[in-house]
Design an enzyme around this catalytic site. Structure first.
Site, mmCIF file in Angstrom:
data_model
loop_
_atom_site.group_PDB
_atom_site.id
_atom_site.type_symbol
_atom_site.label_atom_id
_atom_site.label_comp_id
_atom_site.label_asym_id
_atom_site.label_seq_id
_atom_site.Cartn_x
_atom_site.Cartn_y
_atom_site.Cartn_z
ATOM 1 N N ASP A 130 -9.842 13.136 16.537
ATOM 2 C CA ASP A 130 -9.525 13.360 15.121
ATOM 3 C C ASP A 130 -10.607 12.762 14.228
ATOM 4 O O ASP A 130 -10.314 12.071 13.248
ATOM 5 C CB ASP A 130 -8.158 12.765 14.786
ATOM 6 C CG ASP A 130 -7.583 13.333 13.485
ATOM 7 O OD1 ASP A 130 -7.999 14.441 13.102
ATOM 8 O OD2 ASP A 130 -6.738 12.677 12.860
ATOM 9 N N GLY A 145 6.459 4.443 4.391
ATOM 10 C CA GLY A 145 6.608 5.618 5.233
ATOM 11 C C GLY A 145 7.938 5.608 5.942
ATOM 12 O O GLY A 145 8.777 4.725 5.733
ATOM 13 N N ALA A 146 8.132 6.607 6.800
ATOM 14 C CA ALA A 146 9.401 6.732 7.505
ATOM 15 C C ALA A 146 9.604 5.612 8.504
ATOM 16 O O ALA A 146 10.735 5.262 8.816
ATOM 17 C CB ALA A 146 9.459 8.085 8.210
ATOM 18 N N SER A 147 8.512 5.034 9.012
ATOM 19 C CA SER A 147 8.654 4.033 10.062
ATOM 20 C C SER A 147 8.257 2.638 9.614
ATOM 21 O O SER A 147 8.328 1.707 10.407
ATOM 22 C CB SER A 147 7.796 4.426 11.271
ATOM 23 O OG SER A 147 6.444 4.522 10.885
ATOM 24 N N GLY A 148 7.841 2.457 8.387
ATOM 25 C CA GLY A 148 7.468 1.125 7.956
ATOM 26 C C GLY A 148 6.627 1.151 6.699
ATOM 27 O O GLY A 148 6.541 2.154 5.999
ATOM 28 N N ALA A 173 0.822 -1.211 0.000
ATOM 29 C CA ALA A 173 0.000 0.000 0.000
ATOM 30 C C ALA A 173 0.847 1.248 0.000
ATOM 31 O O ALA A 173 0.489 2.245 -0.615
ATOM 32 C CB ALA A 173 -0.934 0.002 1.212
ATOM 33 N N GLY A 174 1.958 1.212 0.678
ATOM 34 C CA GLY A 174 2.779 2.417 0.719
ATOM 35 C C GLY A 174 3.967 2.269 1.636
ATOM 36 O O GLY A 174 4.094 1.298 2.384
ATOM 37 N N VAL A 230 2.856 -0.591 4.672
ATOM 38 C CA VAL A 230 1.531 -1.190 4.815
ATOM 39 C C VAL A 230 1.270 -2.075 3.606
ATOM 40 O O VAL A 230 1.516 -1.671 2.471
ATOM 41 C CB VAL A 230 0.437 -0.111 4.938
ATOM 42 C CG1 VAL A 230 -0.939 -0.747 4.975
ATOM 43 C CG2 VAL A 230 0.658 0.720 6.183
#
Length: 793
Positions: free
Chosen positions: A644, A507-510, A504-505, A512
């Protein structure tokens, strides 16, 4: 007798008997040496005089000393000696050791008293060989400070007088201490600019579309949003900016800030429609709003505001500022005007990557998970103590705080250019404005009309909340974190249990992934996970988030969120399935997969060509809002605030189920902390009390639910096309937003919005009250949501 007369008395015979010449002096008598051998001693910049010389010593004595280097936190006892060339510090007074610090008197550019410690003064030296102060922006970087504290006030003045008399660059007059500088902050209608503003605030205002009329209407609100924007964008406001905020009635801000942007959010959307990922986000981040069309005003871009209020500001020099930065700052990919606004967050807890799932469920007894969660919250979270309010004592769950998302995750629809000489009406009291609720809404009328009351927080009546300084608690060690993480995860390699379908994508930490379960993991006696907790079937699709623990600034908060999600089972909350600790640095979190995607995607793909036409029908909106409200009630019954709520964090599936996700901002209210006061969330959905940094409770989620309802009605939340700074100002001053086409809406939905978007929190409805609202009686059946997902086929 004159010289000429004496010369006339001498005769030639007086010089005839000269006698023998004297003997020359012996060789040892001539002690003259070349001057070049002593040139180094005459150089004031050379490091001579390493040993103390009694003949050069002018003043000496024991002092306490610290500098701005590695040991800046430590005061050390030193023997200080002042001579004609140097100010030297020694470990002892024997005179046989080398100086620890030796400052040439020609490099000292300033000596002044300091409030860092009692009887303390600061010596500022220039690293430039010439000792001349550096010009320009680099001047501060070439200067270093040394702080010296004496035993008595008399010693302090004696040292100051002695140093001033020896330093050639000092005039003999010290810098002023405890001074104040009064400036006036206001708006000049002749020049069309703000006067007395700090430079960085002036730049923000220049591009924020906040006008002089806005300043005249509510200068305190302008200062509040500027202070928030400045501190969350750059770390700490300047002393002048802080003083300006205090003068305008804005609440004071603590110097310690927590900044982060390397979070990862796992949104369980259909992967085929997921755009590329950027930065640290694990779901596609909504792009910034498109810039509004230029508006031509008559005469000037700033409305005429004669006699604008000038605010008297008293600035005081700050002694010590500290910024704590967690993670690296990342800017979202965007094309709109607010590109200077990185995703930042300040909270009393450190940042972490949201796992994007549900929060704990109600239990009659304290389970082992809750017991572990209580211990974790007490040792790992940094909390502010707020006034206690009697509530039912729940199990203590610490909030998880990822970065503040100042940009929504979708592109705002383009707006047609607005002709005419007038700017868009963004002030309260517009023709289509909803009635701003400061009291209980009238059930009989229920109409949303023009504002009739002054916006909350008007100038002259600041209602700032004094905050207590947060108390730092010790964080857990890495060994403790890994021990607790191992207790709630399978300690095995999950690769054989899943087939990765699509990424899926990144990122900086892992990363998906969309995956399919191949088999159920075997029971591990060493793991704290029991076999009955696995409630998924072989062949089911799941979403897997792989996290790199070494890239997480606060790993203990990840443990906390996993513990919260493990105890969450509700039909309107995305469920956590299991977690695997593959290695000490590789964590896999498995979550429920929602193939329908986010509500944001549904809204974007349902917008028609007619701007006045709602993307969804009112029965469809009523169903989605009711399901979301049920999930919120489940959280609020456990005293958990989501903080949120927006369309990005509400997911759908093909069966018409609606679920809340992303609990990275959730917070737990306890008997000791019955309210919160930190600004988290996404500004366009924020309640006014959050923007104004006042204490708040669960009802901030009700406000966000009302904004999400407007989002489904109009295709976007209010103020999405405004600059973020202007949006914050409008939320703080307008309160209840206005509707674009209220005449097209039913009475039930307008009544529902009036109780959700009531500015006075006392009269805002709770989730329990909302579930009994007549608007939900118009809800459609789940099957009727299928039309909203046709675009995915």
């Amino acid at each position: 007798m004159s010289l000429s007369a004496a010369a006339r008395e001498l005769s030639e015979s007086d010089f005839q008997d000269i006698g023998p010449a004297p003997k020359p002096p012996p060789v040892a008598y001539n002690q003259t040496k070349p001057l070049v051998n002593y040139m180094s001693q005459m150089d004031l910049g050379a490091k001579s005089g390493g040993k103390m010389r009694a003949v050069q010593r002018k003043k000496s004595g024991w002092v306490s000393y610290k500098d701005d280097g590695l040991l800046s936190f430590l005061w050390q006892k030193r023997y200080m000696v002042l001579n004609d060339n140097y100010l030297s510090l020694y470990k002892g007074d024997s005179g046989r050791e080398d100086a620890v610090v030796q400052i040439p008197l020609t490099s000292i550019v300033s000596v002044s008293r300091n409030q860092l410690k009692q009887n303390c003064f600061e010596v500022v030296r220039s690293s430039d060989r010439s000792g001349a102060p550096a010009a320009g922006a680099g001047g501060d970087s070439s200067k270093k400070s040394v702080f010296i504290a004496t035993k008595t006030e008399l010693d302090l003045h004696t040292w100051l007088d002695s140093i001033f008399s020896k330093c050639p660059l000092l005039s003999g007059v010290s810098s002023p201490t405890n001074f104040t500088h009064k400036v006036h902050v206001g708006f000049d209608p002749e020049t069309g600019s703000f006067v007395g503003m700090p430079f960085n605030w002036e730049k923000l205002l220049k591009h924020s579309r906040i006008t002089g009329e806005d300043w005249n209407n509510n200068s305190a609100a302008v200062i509040q949003v500027l202070q928030f924007y400045q501190e969350y964008n750059n770390g700490t406001a300047t002393p002048t900016a802080q003083a300006a905020a205090q003068a305008a009635g804005a609440p004071g801000r603590p110097p310690m800030l927590t900044l982060s942007s390397n979070s990862s959010q796992a949104s369980m959307q259909q992967i085929a429609s997921t755009p590329p990922y950027s930065g640290g986000e694990m779901i596609p981040q909504r792009k910034a709003p498109t810039p509004p069309k230029p508006v031509v005003t008559s005469g000037s871009a700033i409305p005429s505001a004669k006699g604008g209020p000038n605010v008297g500001v008293t600035t005081s020099p700050s002694v010590h500022h500290q910024n704590t930065q967690h993670g690296k700052q990342q800017s979202p990919t965007q094309s709109g005007p607010p590109k200077s606004l990185p995703p930042l967050h300040r909270d009393e807890e450190g940042p972490t990557a949201p796992l994007g799932n549900s929060v704990s469920s109600v239990a009659t007894k304290e389970s082992p998970t809750e017991r572990l969660l209580n211990n974790l919250s007490e040792t790992s979270l940094m909390q502010k103590q707020l006034p206690a309010k009697p509530v039912a004592p729940p199990s203590s769950v610490g909030p998880v705080a990822p970065p503040l998302r100042l940009q929504p995750q979708r592109v705002a629809p383009g707006r047609p250019a607005q002709p005419g000489p007038h700017a868009p009406d963004t002030r309260p009291g517009g023709p289509n404005a909803m009635k701003q609720q400061h009291g209980p809404p009238a059930a009989a009328s229920g109409q949303l009309g023009p504002d009739s009351k002054k916006p909350e927080g008007a100038p002259g009546h600041p209602t700032a909340v004094a905050k207590k300084k947060k108390a730092g608690r010790p964080t857990m060690s890495n060994a403790e974190i890994m021990t607790r993480l191992a207790a709630v995860t399978f300690n095995t390699d999950p690769s054989p249990f899943f087939q990765m379908i699509e990424k899926a994508g990144q990122g900086a930490s892992g990363s998906v992934y969309l995956a399919q379960r191949l088999k159920i993991p075997p029971y591990d006696e060493n793991s704290g996970v029991s076999q009955h907790e696995l409630n998924d079937n072989i062949g089911d699709k799941v979403a897997i988030k792989q996290m790199i623990l070494s890239k997480q600034p606060r790993k203990e908060l990840i443990v906390n969120e996993i513990l919260v999600m493990k105890d969450s089972q509700h039909k309107n909350i995305v469920n956590f399935l299991e977690a695997y600790l593959k290695t000490e640095d590789d964590l896999w979190v498995v979550m429920e997969y929602m193939e329908g995607g986010s509500l944001t995607d549904v809204i974007e793909n349902s917008i028609g060509s007619d701007a006045s036409e709602s993307p969804m029908t009112e029965p469809q909106i009523a169903y989605i809002v009711r399901e979301t409200c049920q999930g919120l009630k489940f959280l609020h019954d456990k005293h958990i605030i989501h903080r949120d709520i927006k369309s990005d964090n509400v997911l759908l599936d093909t069966h018409g189920r609606v679920k809340i996700t992303d609990f990275g901002f959730c917070a737990k209210l306890t008997d000791k902390r019955s309210k919160r006061a930190t600004m988290v969330g996404t500004p366009y959905w924020m309640a006014p009390e959050v923007v104004k940094q006042r204490e708040y409770d669960e009802k901030v989620d009700v406000w966000s639910l009302g904004i999400m309802t407007i989002e489904m009605l109009e295709g976007e939340p209010p103020y999405l096309n405004e600059e973020p700074l202007k949006a914050l100002y409008l939320i703080a001053t307008n309160g209840t937003p206005k509707l674009k086409h209220p005449e097209l809406l039913s009475l039930e939905i307008k009544r529902f919005l009036s109780v959700c978007l009531c500015v006075d929190v006392r009269y805002r409805a709770s989730t329990e009250e909302l579930l009994h609202h007549s608007f939900f009686e118009t809800s459609c059946e789940p099957e009727e949501l299928a039309n909203l997902l046709k675009w995915k086929k």
